[in-house]
Design a protein around this motif. Structure first.
Motif, short mmCIF file in Angstrom:
data_model
loop_
_atom_site.label_atom_id
_atom_site.label_comp_id
_atom_site.label_asym_id
_atom_site.label_seq_id
_atom_site.Cartn_x
_atom_site.Cartn_y
_atom_site.Cartn_z
N VAL A 1 -51.59 -17.39 -20.73
CA VAL A 1 -52.06 -16.74 -19.51
C VAL A 1 -52.53 -15.32 -19.81
CG1 VAL A 1 -51.39 -15.93 -17.21
CG2 VAL A 1 -50.59 -18.15 -18.02
N ILE A 2 -51.75 -14.57 -20.58
CA ILE A 2 -52.10 -13.18 -20.90
C ILE A 2 -53.38 -13.12 -21.71
CG2 ILE A 2 -51.39 -11.16 -22.23
CD1 ILE A 2 -48.51 -11.77 -21.34
N ILE A 3 -53.49 -13.93 -22.73
CA ILE A 3 -54.70 -13.92 -23.56
C ILE A 3 -55.92 -14.32 -22.74
CG2 ILE A 3 -55.85 -15.08 -25.50
CD1 ILE A 3 -53.11 -15.03 -26.92
N GLY A 4 -55.80 -15.35 -21.93
CA GLY A 4 -56.91 -15.76 -21.09
C GLY A 4 -57.33 -14.68 -20.11
N LEU A 5 -56.35 -14.06 -19.44
CA LEU A 5 -56.64 -13.01 -18.47
C LEU A 5 -57.29 -11.80 -19.12
CD1 LEU A 5 -53.42 -12.95 -16.24
CD2 LEU A 5 -55.74 -13.39 -15.45
#
Length: 160
Positions: free
Chosen positions: A132-136
């Motif tokens: 989620v963090i990398i995608g965001l």
């Protein structure tokens, strides 16, 4: 950031000079449209490139759970970037204070949306936090670069 309208002066029969506000020239309008076209072209190129590169890398190196979380993280910045473009297009035609208020509120809302998306993905949907963090963040900062270039070009064209 108010729009500078060109002005022309005319001399009346009494010799006094009257200043009339002229509408923006056709060249200014075309340049403004060119800045908007710049963003839209870069937006769709960036979306395609991000999805292609992310899909390729995740196909070879990521687990299905990470892949799902990363796509979830990428979705919000893709949508909010386009909405931000539409709001910014509207705000450029508004008075200076309205433009500044829209710009600041846009930043605050987007940061809140990033936090909210992380909480929904991680806490509620139990997704991989790294995905989620990398995608965001990767998607958000990628779109941020083209948004800054667009706003700079549009502001320069409009004399702001």
């Amino acid at each position: 950031m108010s729009i500078n309208h060109t002005s022309r002066s005319t001399t009346n029969t009494s010799g006094a000079v009257a200043v009339l506000a002229a509408p923006r020239s056709a060249a200014d309008l075309l340049l403004s449209q060119e800045a908007s076209r710049y963003f839209l072209q870069r937006y769709f190129l960036m979306t395609g490139a991000l999805l292609f590169v992310a899909s390729t890398l995740m196909y070879f190196f990521a687990s299905p759970a990470f892949m799902k979380a990363c796509y979830f993280g990428m979705a919000l910045p893709i949508v909010t970037s386009f909405v931000s473009f539409l709001v910014t297009e509207w705000a450029f035609e508004q008075p200076t204070m309205m433009f500044m208020m829209v710009a600041i509120m846009s930043m605050i809302l987007r940061m809140f949306n990033l936090l909210l998306a992380f909480c929904v993905g991680f806490i509620i949907l139990k997704m991989s936090p790294a995905g989620v963090i990398i995608g965001l963040l990767a998607t958000y900062f990628s779109y941020l670069t083209i948004e800054i270039a667009y706003m700079h070009n549009k502001g320069k064209i409009l004399g702001q």
